[in-house]
Design an enzyme around this catalytic site. Structure first.
Site, PDB file in Angstrom:
ATOM      1  N   ASP A 199       0.842  -1.203   0.000  1.00 35.21           N
ATOM      2  CA  ASP A 199       0.000   0.000   0.000  1.00 35.21           C
ATOM      3  C   ASP A 199       0.879   1.256   0.000  1.00 35.21           C
ATOM      4  OD1 ASP A 199      -2.318  -1.616   0.181  1.00 35.21           O
ATOM      5  OD2 ASP A 199      -1.951  -1.859   2.322  1.00 35.21           O
ATOM      6  N   HIS A 242      -5.616  -3.535   5.427  1.00 40.44           N
ATOM      7  CA  HIS A 242      -5.213  -3.844   4.051  1.00 40.44           C
ATOM      8  C   HIS A 242      -6.385  -4.409   3.253  1.00 40.44           C
ATOM      9  CE1 HIS A 242      -2.792  -4.879   0.628  1.00 40.44           C
ATOM     10  NE2 HIS A 242      -3.198  -6.133   0.690  1.00 40.44           N
TER      11      HIS A 242
HETATM   12  N1  LIG Z   1      -0.451  -8.433   1.808  1.00 35.78           N
HETATM   13  C1  LIG Z   1      -0.504  -8.039   0.558  1.00 35.78           C
HETATM   14  O1  LIG Z   1      -0.297  -6.855   0.287  1.00 35.78           O
HETATM   15  C2  LIG Z   1      -0.776  -8.990  -0.539  1.00 35.78           C
HETATM   16  C3  LIG Z   1      -1.234 -10.250  -0.278  1.00 35.78           C
HETATM   17  N2  LIG Z   1      -1.458 -11.141  -1.272  1.00 35.78           N
HETATM   18  C4  LIG Z   1      -1.944 -12.481  -0.895  1.00 35.78           C
HETATM   19  O2  LIG Z   1      -0.869 -13.411  -0.915  1.00 35.78           O
HETATM   20  C5  LIG Z   1      -1.383 -14.733  -1.077  1.00 35.78           C
HETATM   21  C6  LIG Z   1      -0.595 -15.509  -2.115  1.00 35.78           C
HETATM   22  O3  LIG Z   1      -0.751 -14.960  -3.384  1.00 35.78           O
HETATM   23  P1  LIG Z   1      -0.036 -15.608  -4.667  1.00 35.78           P
HETATM   24  O4  LIG Z   1       1.375 -15.917  -4.383  1.00 35.78           O
HETATM   25  O5  LIG Z   1      -0.370 -14.763  -5.821  1.00 35.78           O
HETATM   26  O6  LIG Z   1      -0.832 -16.996  -4.773  1.00 35.78           O
HETATM   27  P2  LIG Z   1      -0.361 -18.329  -5.505  1.00 35.78           P
HETATM   28  O7  LIG Z   1      -1.557 -19.202  -5.611  1.00 35.78           O
HETATM   29  O8  LIG Z   1       0.368 -18.023  -6.741  1.00 35.78           O
HETATM   30  O9  LIG Z   1       0.680 -18.971  -4.486  1.00 35.78           O
HETATM   31  C7  LIG Z   1       0.291 -19.427  -3.227  1.00 35.78           C
HETATM   32  C8  LIG Z   1       1.230 -20.544  -2.839  1.00 35.78           C
HETATM   33  O10 LIG Z   1       0.834 -20.981  -1.547  1.00 35.78           O
HETATM   34  C9  LIG Z   1       1.019 -22.375  -1.514  1.00 35.78           C
HETATM   35  N3  LIG Z   1       0.271 -22.975  -0.415  1.00 35.78           N
HETATM   36  C10 LIG Z   1      -1.041 -23.272  -0.324  1.00 35.78           C
HETATM   37  N4  LIG Z   1      -1.298 -23.855   0.855  1.00 35.78           N
HETATM   38  C11 LIG Z   1      -0.128 -23.922   1.523  1.00 35.78           C
HETATM   39  C12 LIG Z   1       0.257 -24.408   2.790  1.00 35.78           C
HETATM   40  N5  LIG Z   1      -0.611 -24.971   3.618  1.00 35.78           N
HETATM   41  N6  LIG Z   1       1.557 -24.309   3.133  1.00 35.78           N
HETATM   42  C13 LIG Z   1       2.470 -23.746   2.311  1.00 35.78           C
HETATM   43  N7  LIG Z   1       2.158 -23.266   1.098  1.00 35.78           N
HETATM   44  C14 LIG Z   1       0.874 -23.358   0.712  1.00 35.78           C
HETATM   45  C15 LIG Z   1       0.566 -22.853  -2.890  1.00 35.78           C
HETATM   46  O11 LIG Z   1       1.055 -24.152  -3.174  1.00 35.78           O
HETATM   47  C16 LIG Z   1       1.144 -21.780  -3.772  1.00 35.78           C
HETATM   48  O12 LIG Z   1       2.435 -22.117  -4.222  1.00 35.78           O
HETATM   49  C17 LIG Z   1      -2.850 -14.547  -1.431  1.00 35.78           C
HETATM   50  O13 LIG Z   1      -3.639 -14.784  -0.293  1.00 35.78           O
HETATM   51  C18 LIG Z   1      -2.940 -13.097  -1.836  1.00 35.78           C
HETATM   52  O14 LIG Z   1      -4.221 -12.551  -1.678  1.00 35.78           O
HETATM   53  C19 LIG Z   1      -1.231 -10.817  -2.581  1.00 35.78           C
HETATM   54  C20 LIG Z   1      -0.765  -9.576  -2.908  1.00 35.78           C
HETATM   55  C21 LIG Z   1      -0.558  -8.545  -1.928  1.00 35.78           C
HETATM   56  O1  LIG Z   2      -5.704  -7.312  -4.128  1.00 40.69           O
HETATM   57  C1  LIG Z   2      -5.379  -8.468  -3.801  1.00 40.69           C
HETATM   58  O2  LIG Z   2      -6.148  -9.415  -3.732  1.00 40.69           O
HETATM   59  C2  LIG Z   2      -3.946  -8.683  -3.432  1.00 40.69           C
HETATM   60  C3  LIG Z   2      -3.527  -7.613  -2.525  1.00 40.69           C
HETATM   61  O3  LIG Z   2      -3.738  -7.652  -1.344  1.00 40.69           O
HETATM   62  C4  LIG Z   2      -2.971  -6.404  -3.115  1.00 40.69           C
HETATM   63  O4  LIG Z   2      -2.575  -6.401  -4.298  1.00 40.69           O
HETATM   64  O5  LIG Z   2      -2.916  -5.387  -2.414  1.00 40.69           O
END
Ligand SMILES: NC(=O)C1=CN([C@@H]2O[C@H](COP(=O)(O)OP(=O)(O)OC[C@H]3O[C@@H](n4cnc5c(N)ncnc54)[C@H](O)[C@@H]3O)[C@@H](O)[C@H]2O)C=CC1
Ligand SMILES: O=C([O-])CC(=O)C(=O)O
Length: 379
Positions: A199, A242
């Site tokens: 953010d 967030h």
């Molecule tokens: N805090 C923030 O600002 C942001 C948060 N996110 C969040 O981050 C998370 C991940 O996003 P992506 O990497 O794009 O998803 P993705 O689906 O590409 O990767 C997620 C990974 O987590 C793994 N996974 C699932 N269950 C698991 C477990 N029990 N133990 C270990 N690994 C496990 C999967 O195998 C996969 O490799 C989502 O919840 C997303 O919303 C995404 C962008 C920004």
């Molecule tokens: O928007 C989403 O789902 C992933 C996230 O938290 C971000 O990009 O800030």
């Protein structure tokens, strides 16, 4: 004339800050190459965020051991990243039976495990799947990285770890983690962080674009007596939580100051709040922000490592246990230190628009926190 003056001030600042950094390094008795051993674990390391984050952590000279864990595909990611000729030793772990080993002795655990959004979804729509994932990972963290300071530390390990929660909905996953650690008797509020750095990254980028200032350059300005003063880089604190309106950028505190209209501030606020959705829609079903998130996650983990290593004045915004408002968790500026959170900083002066935004976000953030706590206690 003025530009040559600015150039010479810039180089003086560069010289003095590198001298100060050198002095700090000498005082602490280590150089980058002999920095303390620090182990970082990424849980969810084979995912869209996990892979570039693993790469960026491999490039960080403060990391000596990089532990990559996922339920699938980690060996390939670990083998790939491990060929990079930087300081850290990389190990990959796959499957729950190896999670304990992955967590052994870690200083910082970064959690990007879980499902991402698709167009039309809110972050809260991820709760049903991600809450369970986060709960089980935090149960393992409580077991393998207990806080040394608690009454009955686990005999399996004596390490303590800072937890950087990326998995959404962060507004609820952080309270879930806190409850899991409380139940296990290992909760230390100084060590649990919701990563809201993306953010801030977005707010800085959008603000710099609108204010027409270089986003990544050291900024100098003349004070009223025409002396050139150092103002740092573009910065915008982002507070609250967030998700949607709980993301509250404080453009009234942005540096360098710019004369933006109320309409421009409203548009910048909305764009920052909807930044995640902008990426989700652009990716059209192929996930949410991964590359910018990996960058933001790496920045925040680096700040945590610097704090652990005793670097002074490391301040980042993060969603932490807080008394800044009546809500038990809230994102604001946090000073990081050897034990994690050294100080949760207050909000500073808010504009009327920001005060209004703050009151508006509270009911939603409160509900998300309560939802997380209830889930952790019912399951
Ligand atoms: N805090 C923030 O600002 C942001 C948060 N996110 C969040 O981050 C998370 C991940 O996003 P992506 O990497 O794009 O998803 P993705 O689906 O590409 O990767 C997620 C990974 O987590 C793994 N996974 C699932 N269950 C698991 C477990 N029990 N133990 C270990 N690994 C496990 C999967 O195998 C996969 O490799 C989502 O919840 C997303 O919303 C995404 C962008 C920004
Ligand atoms: O928007 C989403 O789902 C992933 C996230 O938290 C971000 O990009 O800030």
């Amino acid at each position: 004339m003025r530009s040559s003056m600015i150039r010479s001030v810039k180089s003086a600042i560069a010289r003095s800050s590198s001298a100060a950094a050198g002095a700090q390094i000498q005082r602490r008795g280590f150089s980058v190459t002999s920095a303390p051993e620090r182990k970082v674990a990424v849980l969810g390391a084979a995912g869209g965020i996990g892979q570039p984050l693993a790469l960026l952590m491999k490039l960080n000279p403060l990391v000596s051991h990089l532990s990559l864990y996922d339920i699938a595909a980690t060996p390939g990611v670990a083998a790939d990243v491990s060929h990079i000729n930087t300081r850290s030793e990389v190990k990959g772990y796959v499957g729950e039976e190896n999670l304990g080993q992955a967590l052994e002795g870690v200083d910082v655990v970064i959690i990007p495990a879980g499902v991402p959004r698709k167009p039309g979804m809110t972050r809260d729509d991820l709760f049903n799947i991600n809450a369970g994932i986060v709960k089980s990972l935090c149960t393992a963290i409580a077991k393998y990285c207990p806080n040394v300071g608690v009454a009955f530390p686990s005999l399996l390990s004596s390490s303590t770890a800072l937890v950087n929660m990326i998995s959404n909905p962060v507004n609820s996953t952080v309270p879930i983690a806190a409850e899991v650690f409380k139940k296990a008797g290992t909760y230390d509020e100084k060590k649990l962080f919701g990563v809201t750095t993306l953010d801030v990254v977005r707010a800085k980028t959008f603000y710099a674009g609108k204010a027409k200032v270089p986003v990544a350059e050291t900024y100098l300005r003349c004070n009223p007596t025409w002396r050139i003063v150092f103002c740092g880089e573009v910065n915008v604190p982002v507070v609250g939580g967030h998700a949607g309106i709980t993301i509250l950028p404080l453009f009234s505190q942005a540096t360098p100051q710019a004369n933006l209209s109320a309409e421009e501030i409203t548009a910048l606020t909305k764009r920052t709040q909807d930044g995640g959705t902008e990426v989700v829609e652009a990716k059209a079903g192929k996930g949410s922000a991964t590359l910018s998130m990996a960058y933001a996650g790496a920045l925040f983990a680096d700040a945590c490592l610097k704090g652990l290593n005793g670097v002074p004045d490391v301040v980042e915004c993060s969603y932490v246990q807080s008394t800044v408002t009546e809500l038990p968790f809230f994102a604001s500026k946090v000073r990081l230190g050897k034990n994690g959170v050294e100080e949760v900083l207050g909000l500073g002066p808010l504009s009327d628009y920001e005060k209004e935004g703050l009151e508006k976000l509270k009911p939603e953030l409160k509900a998300s926190i309560e939802k997380g706590i209830k889930f952790a206690n019912d399951n």
